[in-house]
Design an enzyme around this catalytic site. Structure first.
Site, PDB file in Angstrom:
ATOM      1  N   ASP A  20      66.363  67.915  13.930  1.00 56.07           N
ATOM      2  CA  ASP A  20      66.681  66.508  13.647  1.00 56.07           C
ATOM      3  C   ASP A  20      68.112  66.331  13.128  1.00 56.07           C
ATOM      4  OD1 ASP A  20      64.235  65.537  14.438  1.00 56.07           O
ATOM      5  OD2 ASP A  20      63.341  65.671  12.444  1.00 56.07           O
ATOM      6  N   LYS A  50      60.712  58.661   2.555  1.00 58.39           N
ATOM      7  CA  LYS A  50      59.324  59.068   2.273  1.00 58.39           C
ATOM      8  C   LYS A  50      59.262  59.859   0.960  1.00 58.39           C
ATOM      9  CE  LYS A  50      55.138  60.733   4.437  1.00 58.39           C
ATOM     10  NZ  LYS A  50      54.720  61.655   3.365  1.00 58.39           N
TER      11      LYS A  50
HETATM   12  P1  NAP Z   1      68.423  68.860   5.619  1.00 56.73           P
HETATM   13  O1  NAP Z   1      68.564  68.582   4.166  1.00 56.73           O
HETATM   14  O2  NAP Z   1      68.798  70.203   6.132  1.00 56.73           O
HETATM   15  O3  NAP Z   1      66.900  68.614   6.089  1.00 56.73           O
HETATM   16  C1  NAP Z   1      66.162  67.534   5.716  1.00 56.73           C
HETATM   17  C2  NAP Z   1      64.789  67.586   6.376  1.00 56.73           C
HETATM   18  O4  NAP Z   1      64.476  66.263   6.813  1.00 56.73           O
HETATM   19  C3  NAP Z   1      64.684  68.504   7.596  1.00 56.73           C
HETATM   20  O5  NAP Z   1      63.446  69.145   7.573  1.00 56.73           O
HETATM   21  C4  NAP Z   1      64.768  67.509   8.738  1.00 56.73           C
HETATM   22  O6  NAP Z   1      64.080  67.928   9.899  1.00 56.73           O
HETATM   23  C5  NAP Z   1      64.041  66.339   8.173  1.00 56.73           C
HETATM   24  N1  NAP Z   1      64.316  65.070   8.823  1.00 56.73           N
HETATM   25  C6  NAP Z   1      65.491  64.557   9.262  1.00 56.73           C
HETATM   26  N2  NAP Z   1      65.295  63.351   9.789  1.00 56.73           N
HETATM   27  C7  NAP Z   1      63.977  63.098   9.700  1.00 56.73           C
HETATM   28  C8  NAP Z   1      63.162  62.001  10.081  1.00 56.73           C
HETATM   29  N3  NAP Z   1      63.666  60.918  10.628  1.00 56.73           N
HETATM   30  N4  NAP Z   1      61.825  62.082   9.814  1.00 56.73           N
HETATM   31  C9  NAP Z   1      61.278  63.155   9.219  1.00 56.73           C
HETATM   32  N5  NAP Z   1      61.999  64.221   8.853  1.00 56.73           N
HETATM   33  C10 NAP Z   1      63.334  64.178   9.084  1.00 56.73           C
HETATM   34  O7  NAP Z   1      69.273  67.742   6.386  1.00 56.73           O
HETATM   35  P2  NAP Z   1      69.286  67.335   7.909  1.00 56.73           P
HETATM   36  O8  NAP Z   1      68.383  68.215   8.709  1.00 56.73           O
HETATM   37  O9  NAP Z   1      70.691  67.207   8.318  1.00 56.73           O
HETATM   38  O10 NAP Z   1      68.617  65.892   7.830  1.00 56.73           O
HETATM   39  C11 NAP Z   1      69.292  64.846   7.208  1.00 56.73           C
HETATM   40  C12 NAP Z   1      68.295  63.973   6.523  1.00 56.73           C
HETATM   41  O11 NAP Z   1      67.738  64.631   5.395  1.00 56.73           O
HETATM   42  C13 NAP Z   1      68.889  62.722   5.934  1.00 56.73           C
HETATM   43  O12 NAP Z   1      69.122  61.733   6.905  1.00 56.73           O
HETATM   44  C14 NAP Z   1      67.825  62.347   4.923  1.00 56.73           C
HETATM   45  O13 NAP Z   1      66.853  61.497   5.496  1.00 56.73           O
HETATM   46  C15 NAP Z   1      67.135  63.646   4.597  1.00 56.73           C
HETATM   47  N6  NAP Z   1      67.277  63.935   3.189  1.00 56.73           N
HETATM   48  C16 NAP Z   1      66.126  63.995   2.464  1.00 56.73           C
HETATM   49  C17 NAP Z   1      66.170  64.177   1.102  1.00 56.73           C
HETATM   50  C18 NAP Z   1      64.878  64.198   0.342  1.00 56.73           C
HETATM   51  O14 NAP Z   1      63.834  64.049   0.973  1.00 56.73           O
HETATM   52  N7  NAP Z   1      64.920  64.334  -0.954  1.00 56.73           N
HETATM   53  C19 NAP Z   1      67.397  64.317   0.442  1.00 56.73           C
HETATM   54  C20 NAP Z   1      68.545  64.261   1.211  1.00 56.73           C
HETATM   55  C21 NAP Z   1      68.482  64.056   2.596  1.00 56.73           C
HETATM   56  P3  NAP Z   1      64.625  69.109  10.843  1.00 56.73           P
HETATM   57  O15 NAP Z   1      64.164  70.358  10.170  1.00 56.73           O
HETATM   58  O16 NAP Z   1      63.973  68.842  12.134  1.00 56.73           O
HETATM   59  O17 NAP Z   1      66.104  68.987  10.917  1.00 56.73           O
END
Ligand code: NAP
Length: 267
Positions: A52, A168
């Site tokens: 993603d 989420k």
């Molecule tokens: P990462 O920090 O390496 O991974 C974040 C996780 O979120 C990965 O497992 C990724 O899936 C998953 N993800 C990304 N988009 C998603 C979606 N629309 N629905 C469900 N899961 C999703 O960063 P990254 O892979 O570059 O992803 C960036 C995203 O991380 C940001 O856009 C933000 O939404 C999310 N994020 C979450 C948090 C948190 O939950 N506390 C904090 C910062 C950022 P994959 O393994 O398939 O890449």
């Protein structure tokens, strides 16, 4: 005349193992009359190879085009929200995604404007977070209505497909991407006799404009994130967010609806 539907651009993280797995797919596509483009501008299909995070980067690096199809090819065994194909069986599927009878689904994106000067799109979310160990204050407006003053770590504004990501984790609702809307969720708001916020995530209609006004003189310089990329702008006073009129188009596959992905990933 050249068949404009057969121009593909591949975006990947330049990984050797992935490249060797993709090589036979490129060869097969070329044998079938497809052209693998070195630049995304003219491509009819932009294929991200990775998870993603790679898909989000593929969109950003190719300008969130809404006149072409985007598709994600996953390279691990994990399920991915934006990757409908797996590298081990992507060959035939990729050759078919530009067929005219293929069903297309649209994912809403948000359009963010910083101080009337810089603007960009997000597919997952826009985030605004304190960069120091102190809270910062933001006045929140919905259209012309002053709604609340938030004080805390920050705010996250998510699209429907982004609702399963950062949103989420903040206990926001998972939203059907067929709904044209966006969601605001809080990062650790202060709630006491001086500061009060709604305290729960809220969902805005796609016809509304959300304005975030950072308190003048606040020197906490929040960090701004557009999906998985930080904005280099440090000083910000006003952020405007709207649902964009540029949804991105992806391929609709059988047994891979948004809710099937939600079920597979979380239940
Ligand atoms: P990462 O920090 O390496 O991974 C974040 C996780 O979120 C990965 O497992 C990724 O899936 C998953 N993800 C990304 N988009 C998603 C979606 N629309 N629905 C469900 N899961 C999703 O960063 P990254 O892979 O570059 O992803 C960036 C995203 O991380 C940001 O856009 C933000 O939404 C999310 N994020 C979450 C948090 C948190 O939950 N506390 C904090 C910062 C950022 P994959 O393994 O398939 O890449």
């Amino acid at each position: 005349m050249e068949d404009r539907r057969k121009l593909y651009f591949f975006y990947d993280e330049k990984d050797e193992t992935v490249f060797s797995k993709m090589q036979p797919i490129y060869t097969m596509l070329e044998e079938k009359g497809f052209t693998i483009m070195s630049q995304p501008n003219e491509a009819n299909a932009i294929i991200s190879v990775g998870e993603d995070g790679t898909f989000l980067q593929a969109l950003r690096k190719t300008g969130f085009r809404n006149d072409c199809l985007y598709a994600g090819v996953s390279v691990t065994d994990e399920t991915s929200f934006y990757c409908d194909f797996h590298i081990d069986h992507a060959d035939k599927a990729l050759a078919e995604i530009t067929h005219t009878e293929i069903e297309v689904r649209k994912y809403p994106t948000i359009h963010v404007t910083i101080d009337d000067e810089t603007s960009f799109y997000c597919l997952n979310e826009f985030s605004l977070r304190s960069s120091i160990i102190k809270t910062f204050a933001v006045d929140v407006f919905i259209d012309d209505l002053y709604f609340e003053t938030f004080r805390g770590d920050g705010l996250v504004v998510s699209t429907p497909t982004g609702s399963t990501a950062y949103n989420k984790s903040l206990r926001g609702a998972v939203v059907d991407p067929m709904l044209p809307c966006y969601q605001v969720s809080e990062l650790a708001s202060l709630n006491n006799n001086s500061y009060r916020t709604l305290g729960s995530p809220f969902i805005l209609s796609g016809n509304r404009t959300l304005t975030l006004r950072i308190a003048p003189g606040d020197s906490s310089y929040p960090v701004m994130g557009m999906d998985n990329e930080a904005l280099s702008i440090q000083h910000v006073e006003r952020v405007q967010i709207q649902l964009s009129d540029k949804p991105i188009k992806t391929v609709k596959l059988k047994n891979n609806s948004f809710w099937e992905k939600v079920q597979r990933t979380f239940l």
